[in-house]
Design an enzyme around this catalytic site. Structure first.
Site, PDB file in Angstrom:
ATOM      1  CG  ASP A  41      -2.192   0.788   1.010  1.00  0.00           C
ATOM      2  OD1 ASP A  41      -2.720   0.758  -0.121  1.00  0.00           O
ATOM      3  OD2 ASP A  41      -2.640   1.436   1.964  1.00  0.00           O
ATOM      4  CE1 TYR A 128      -3.596  -5.236   8.262  1.00  0.00           C
ATOM      5  CE2 TYR A 128      -5.318  -5.959   6.759  1.00  0.00           C
ATOM      6  CZ  TYR A 128      -4.763  -4.977   7.561  1.00  0.00           C
ATOM      7  OH  TYR A 128      -5.370  -3.748   7.659  1.00  0.00           O
TER       8      TYR A 128
END
Ligand code: ADP
Length: 178
Positions: A41, A128
């Site tokens: 990101d 994550y």
């Protein structure tokens, strides 16, 4: 008579940096607040410029398992699709369904925008913490199922960062092809 391309000819595994890829849409592994972050990101926002984050702020957020689209900014893509994968919490919190949904929703969004090519990173397997072997099978199985029913998506590139991730996806694709 022309025969449609085989499913496996419409998906490609590449090792590298997704910001260098040309496709109608580049997918980023976003957080639910669409605030930008590290990992892929950070790379996408960094290369695409501030216009992307401005649009994210206007959108406000995106639930886990869903995806939203913004401009591609300075990237060689018309759109960035911000897909929110699940945080790994041991596997009992619907993580597999949410991960599959993040891929499927991104592909649905591409079709609704009128695009035909898309590049994905390995969603959820970085910060994550989703186990790579399981995530790679879910990602590819979801994409292959989608391609079987949707001829309008002609090119899917899985852009894997690093050898370990690339090899896991190669093994997963092989296991799904057998
Ligand atoms: P998540 O929070 O969904 O786990 P991360 O960005 O931490 O997202 O990691 C997802 C995957 O993206 C990891 O495999 C990471 O190595 C990879 N990645 C990081 N930078 C890039 C990049 N520039 N291009 C493609 N993949 C990347």
């Amino acid at each position: 008579m022309t025969t449609p391309p085989r499913i496996h000819d419409r998906i490609e595994l590449l090792q590298g940096d997704i910001t260098q890829i040309k496709a109608d849409a580049l997918v980023t592994a976003a957080n639910a607040g669409l605030r930008g972050g590290g990992g892929v990101d950070g790379a996408i926002h960094g290369a695409g410029g501030p216009e992307i984050l401005e649009e994210c702020r206007r959108i406000g957020g995106c639930p886990t398992g869903k995806a939203v689209a913004t401009t591609g900014g300075k990237l060689a893509a018309r759109w960035v699709i911000h897909a929110v994968g699940p945080i790994w919490r041991g596997g009992g919190q619907e993580e597999a369904a949410l991960l599959a949904s993040a891929y499927r929703e991104s592909l649905n969004l591409l079709v609704s925008l009128g695009g035909s090519s898309i590049a994905f990173p390995s969603i959820s397997t970085g910060v994550y913490g989703y186990p790579l072997e399981e995530a790679s099978v879910i990602a590819l199985d979801t994409i292959l199922r989608f391609l079987r029913r949707e001829p309008r998506v002609t090119h899917v590139k899985m852009v894997l960062f690093g050898e370990r991730t690339f090899h896991a996806y190669q093994r997963a694709l092989k296991s799904l092809s057998e």
